[in-house]
Design a protein around this motif. Sequence first.
Motif, short mmCIF file in Angstrom:
data_model
loop_
_atom_site.label_atom_id
_atom_site.label_comp_id
_atom_site.label_asym_id
_atom_site.label_seq_id
_atom_site.Cartn_x
_atom_site.Cartn_y
_atom_site.Cartn_z
N PHE A 5 52.16 -51.63 25.72
CA PHE A 5 52.01 -51.31 27.13
C PHE A 5 51.03 -52.30 27.75
O PHE A 5 49.93 -52.49 27.24
CB PHE A 5 51.47 -49.88 27.30
CG PHE A 5 51.28 -49.47 28.73
CD1 PHE A 5 52.36 -49.12 29.53
CD2 PHE A 5 50.01 -49.43 29.28
CE1 PHE A 5 52.18 -48.74 30.84
CE2 PHE A 5 49.81 -49.04 30.60
CZ PHE A 5 50.90 -48.70 31.38
N VAL A 6 51.44 -52.96 28.83
CA VAL A 6 50.59 -53.96 29.48
C VAL A 6 49.56 -53.22 30.33
O VAL A 6 49.84 -52.79 31.45
CB VAL A 6 51.41 -54.94 30.32
CG1 VAL A 6 50.50 -56.01 30.91
CG2 VAL A 6 52.51 -55.58 29.48
N GLU A 7 48.36 -53.07 29.78
CA GLU A 7 47.30 -52.30 30.43
C GLU A 7 46.70 -53.05 31.62
O GLU A 7 46.43 -52.47 32.66
CB GLU A 7 46.21 -52.00 29.41
CG GLU A 7 45.03 -51.22 29.96
CD GLU A 7 45.37 -49.76 30.20
OE1 GLU A 7 44.87 -49.22 31.21
OE2 GLU A 7 46.13 -49.18 29.41
N ALA A 8 46.46 -54.35 31.44
CA ALA A 8 45.81 -55.11 32.51
C ALA A 8 46.12 -56.59 32.36
O ALA A 8 46.21 -57.11 31.25
CB ALA A 8 44.30 -54.89 32.49
N ILE A 9 46.28 -57.27 33.50
CA ILE A 9 46.42 -58.72 33.56
C ILE A 9 45.45 -59.22 34.62
O ILE A 9 45.54 -58.82 35.79
CB ILE A 9 47.85 -59.16 33.92
CG1 ILE A 9 48.87 -58.59 32.93
CG2 ILE A 9 47.95 -60.68 33.96
CD1 ILE A 9 50.30 -58.93 33.28
N ILE B 50 55.58 -60.88 32.53
CA ILE B 50 54.90 -59.72 31.96
C ILE B 50 54.22 -58.96 33.09
O ILE B 50 53.22 -59.42 33.64
CB ILE B 50 53.85 -60.14 30.90
CG1 ILE B 50 54.51 -60.96 29.81
CG2 ILE B 50 53.18 -58.92 30.31
CD1 ILE B 50 53.56 -61.41 28.72
N GLN B 51 54.76 -57.83 33.44
CA GLN B 51 54.25 -57.05 34.55
C GLN B 51 53.26 -56.00 34.07
O GLN B 51 53.49 -55.32 33.07
CB GLN B 51 55.40 -56.36 35.29
CG GLN B 51 56.41 -57.31 35.91
CD GLN B 51 55.81 -58.12 37.04
OE1 GLN B 51 55.01 -57.61 37.82
NE2 GLN B 51 56.20 -59.38 37.15
N GLU B 52 52.14 -55.89 34.77
CA GLU B 52 51.18 -54.83 34.46
C GLU B 52 51.87 -53.48 34.59
O GLU B 52 52.58 -53.22 35.56
CB GLU B 52 49.99 -54.93 35.43
CG GLU B 52 48.79 -54.13 34.99
CD GLU B 52 47.57 -54.45 35.83
OE1 GLU B 52 47.25 -53.64 36.74
OE2 GLU B 52 46.95 -55.51 35.61
N GLY B 53 51.67 -52.63 33.59
CA GLY B 53 52.30 -51.32 33.58
C GLY B 53 53.67 -51.30 32.93
O GLY B 53 54.31 -50.25 32.88
N SER B 54 54.13 -52.44 32.41
CA SER B 54 55.44 -52.50 31.76
C SER B 54 55.30 -52.32 30.25
O SER B 54 54.20 -52.41 29.69
CB SER B 54 56.12 -53.83 32.06
OG SER B 54 55.41 -54.91 31.44
N TRP B 55 56.41 -52.07 29.60
CA TRP B 55 56.47 -51.98 28.14
C TRP B 55 57.12 -53.24 27.59
O TRP B 55 58.13 -53.70 28.12
CB TRP B 55 57.27 -50.76 27.70
CG TRP B 55 56.53 -49.47 27.83
CD1 TRP B 55 56.60 -48.57 28.86
CD2 TRP B 55 55.59 -48.94 26.90
NE1 TRP B 55 55.77 -47.52 28.62
CE2 TRP B 55 55.13 -47.70 27.43
CE3 TRP B 55 55.09 -49.38 25.67
CZ2 TRP B 55 54.20 -46.91 26.76
CZ3 TRP B 55 54.16 -48.59 25.00
CH2 TRP B 55 53.73 -47.36 25.55
N ASP C 160 59.44 -59.34 24.54
CA ASP C 160 60.63 -58.94 25.27
C ASP C 160 60.41 -57.54 25.83
O ASP C 160 59.79 -56.70 25.19
CB ASP C 160 61.86 -58.92 24.36
CG ASP C 160 62.23 -60.31 23.88
OD1 ASP C 160 62.64 -60.43 22.72
OD2 ASP C 160 62.09 -61.26 24.67
N ALA C 161 60.93 -57.28 27.02
CA ALA C 161 60.81 -55.94 27.59
C ALA C 161 61.50 -54.93 26.68
O ALA C 161 62.60 -55.18 26.18
CB ALA C 161 61.44 -55.92 28.98
N ALA C 162 60.85 -53.80 26.44
CA ALA C 162 61.39 -52.78 25.53
C ALA C 162 62.42 -51.92 26.26
O ALA C 162 62.27 -50.72 26.41
CB ALA C 162 60.25 -51.93 24.99
N LYS C 163 63.48 -52.56 26.73
CA LYS C 163 64.46 -51.87 27.57
C LYS C 163 65.18 -50.76 26.82
O LYS C 163 65.41 -49.67 27.35
CB LYS C 163 65.47 -52.89 28.11
CG LYS C 163 64.87 -53.91 29.05
CD LYS C 163 65.91 -54.91 29.53
CE LYS C 163 65.29 -55.95 30.45
NZ LYS C 163 66.29 -56.95 30.89
N GLU C 164 65.56 -51.02 25.57
CA GLU C 164 66.35 -50.05 24.82
C GLU C 164 65.62 -48.73 24.64
O GLU C 164 66.24 -47.66 24.66
CB GLU C 164 66.71 -50.63 23.45
CG GLU C 164 67.55 -49.69 22.59
CD GLU C 164 67.85 -50.28 21.23
OE1 GLU C 164 68.45 -49.57 20.41
OE2 GLU C 164 67.47 -51.45 20.98
#
Length: 207
Positions: A16-20, A118-123, A156-160
């Motif tokens: 989980f992208v906590e902060a950038i 890589i977006q903050e708040g993304s997985w 990679d985004a954890a889309k699945e």
Amino acid sequence: MRENFYTRGDGRYFAFVEAIDPLSDEAMKHRERLPEHWPGILDRRHPDSRPPTHRVWLDCVRRDYFLDLDWVRAPYKRSMPEVDNQRRHLLLEMDVDQFATILLLLSDTDIHGGVEQIQEGSWQEIILSPSVGLPVVAAADFDLIDAQPCYITGQDAAKEHRDLLLNVFNLEFLPDADFGEYGGTPPWPGGGPPFENVGIYPDYQVL
């Protein structure tokens, strides 16, 4: 040599992208003033790579551990207090040894498409390796006590599995929840990222 705690097994995590946070070019030139672990990360970067432009904090849980939990696929919606209490108990019972906090110093050229990918708040879905990828340090929490050097690949985004992750770490009940020692904060063992050495981050400079 002792096996790195965080790269053991296949080293696969959901992150989980906590902060950038953007970094000050001028501040990054003075390594002696940088926080602990930063010079070591910079020394392990490829000599031809550009200086980091962002600091990234990742909250991670081991992929296999997460997917093997028998309750992750049970739908959760905030409803009755007993349901919320059950969800709180399940979260707090998760094995803290399956979590990791990662500090990544990232340049716009380190990944295809730049930091914007890589977006903050993304997985993200990542792999921690003893020797392949971008240098990072991994630890049990944001204090980085006993942090271990390793390398990160994937991103990679954890889309699945995104819906599962959002279902498990659904924190709708937090305003009414009592997490005891966690103080009502999200149930990540690492807590929240620090804002030390504010001069490193342009948005937080003190005039």
